[in-house]
Design a protein around this motif. Structure first.
Motif, short mmCIF file in Angstrom:
data_model
loop_
_atom_site.label_atom_id
_atom_site.label_comp_id
_atom_site.label_asym_id
_atom_site.label_seq_id
_atom_site.Cartn_x
_atom_site.Cartn_y
_atom_site.Cartn_z
N LEU A 1 0.82 -1.21 0.00
CA LEU A 1 0.00 0.00 0.00
C LEU A 1 0.86 1.27 0.00
O LEU A 1 0.62 2.17 -0.82
N PRO A 2 1.89 1.39 0.85
CA PRO A 2 2.73 2.59 0.78
C PRO A 2 3.42 2.75 -0.58
O PRO A 2 3.54 3.88 -1.09
N VAL A 3 3.83 1.64 -1.19
CA VAL A 3 4.44 1.71 -2.52
C VAL A 3 3.40 2.23 -3.52
O VAL A 3 3.70 3.08 -4.36
N TYR A 4 2.18 1.73 -3.43
CA TYR A 4 1.09 2.15 -4.32
C TYR A 4 0.77 3.63 -4.13
O TYR A 4 0.44 4.34 -5.08
N LEU A 5 0.86 4.10 -2.88
CA LEU A 5 0.50 5.49 -2.59
C LEU A 5 1.44 6.51 -3.23
O LEU A 5 1.03 7.63 -3.50
N ILE A 6 2.67 6.12 -3.51
CA ILE A 6 3.63 7.06 -4.12
C ILE A 6 3.13 7.53 -5.49
O ILE A 6 2.95 8.73 -5.70
N PRO A 7 2.88 6.64 -6.45
CA PRO A 7 2.36 7.13 -7.74
C PRO A 7 0.94 7.71 -7.62
O PRO A 7 0.56 8.58 -8.39
N LEU A 8 0.17 7.23 -6.63
CA LEU A 8 -1.18 7.77 -6.45
C LEU A 8 -1.11 9.25 -6.02
O LEU A 8 -1.84 10.09 -6.54
N ILE A 9 -0.22 9.56 -5.12
CA ILE A 9 -0.03 10.95 -4.69
C ILE A 9 0.47 11.80 -5.86
O ILE A 9 0.00 12.93 -6.05
N ILE A 10 1.37 11.26 -6.65
CA ILE A 10 1.85 11.98 -7.84
C ILE A 10 0.68 12.24 -8.78
O ILE A 10 0.52 13.34 -9.31
N ARG A 11 -0.17 11.25 -8.98
CA ARG A 11 -1.34 11.38 -9.86
C ARG A 11 -2.29 12.46 -9.35
O ARG A 11 -2.78 13.29 -10.11
N ILE A 12 -2.55 12.46 -8.05
CA ILE A 12 -3.43 13.47 -7.47
C ILE A 12 -2.85 14.87 -7.67
O ILE A 12 -3.58 15.79 -8.05
N ARG A 13 -1.57 15.02 -7.47
CA ARG A 13 -0.93 16.33 -7.69
C ARG A 13 -1.02 16.75 -9.15
O ARG A 13 -1.24 17.92 -9.45
N GLN A 14 -0.84 15.80 -10.06
CA GLN A 14 -0.96 16.12 -11.48
C GLN A 14 -2.38 16.56 -11.82
O GLN A 14 -2.57 17.53 -12.55
N GLU A 15 -3.36 15.86 -11.29
CA GLU A 15 -4.76 16.23 -11.54
C GLU A 15 -5.06 17.62 -10.97
O GLU A 15 -5.74 18.41 -11.61
#
Length: 131
Positions: free
Chosen positions: A106-120
């Motif tokens: 889950l923490p590994v998954y959250l890294i690109p997810l946070i990047i995606r949220i920032r991009q959006e």
């Protein structure tokens, strides 16, 4: 990247659960409840966004792309991530008692997810004055 991580997370959860062979218990029921909630939220988000829902990061032409101001979107930024994906992944890990997947995956998954949220967020601020 998110799609690959999503598939990998599912596979590792299944494998870890298969190895552990833990019977269904209260933890599994909590996980199933979280997973069910996440699926319901996914359908609700898709219903609310309609034709604009996609896994891609894009903005439709102006007449078609408007900011959703419904109750859910007014009070929860990025409900697809916070009310669908995160509970889905947590719920799946709880169903299968996949503790390593939950604590590491889950923490590994959250890294690109946070990047995606920032991009959006950046795209929305750039495209919409009232965002």
């Amino acid at each position: 990247m998110l799609l690959l991580l999503h598939v990998a997370y599912y596979m590792v959860c299944f494998m870890e659960g298969d190895i552990a062979i833990v019977p269904a218990d209260v933890t599994s029921c909590i996980g199933l409840t979280a997973y069910t909630f996440s699926i319901l939220m996914l359908y609700y988000v898709i219903f609310q966004i309609g034709h604009l829902w996609t896994v891609k990061l894009l903005v439709a032409p102006r007449p078609y792309h408007v900011i959703n101001k419904s109750f859910l979107f007014r009070y929860v930024k990025h409900p697809n991530y916070y009310l669908n994906i995160i509970p889905e992944l947590c719920g799946l890990a709880l169903i299968f008692h996949s503790w390593y997947t939950l604590c590491i995956g889950l923490p590994v998954y959250l890294i690109p997810l946070i990047i995606r949220i920032r991009q959006e967020e950046q795209v929305m601020r750039t495209e919409f004055d009232n965002y």
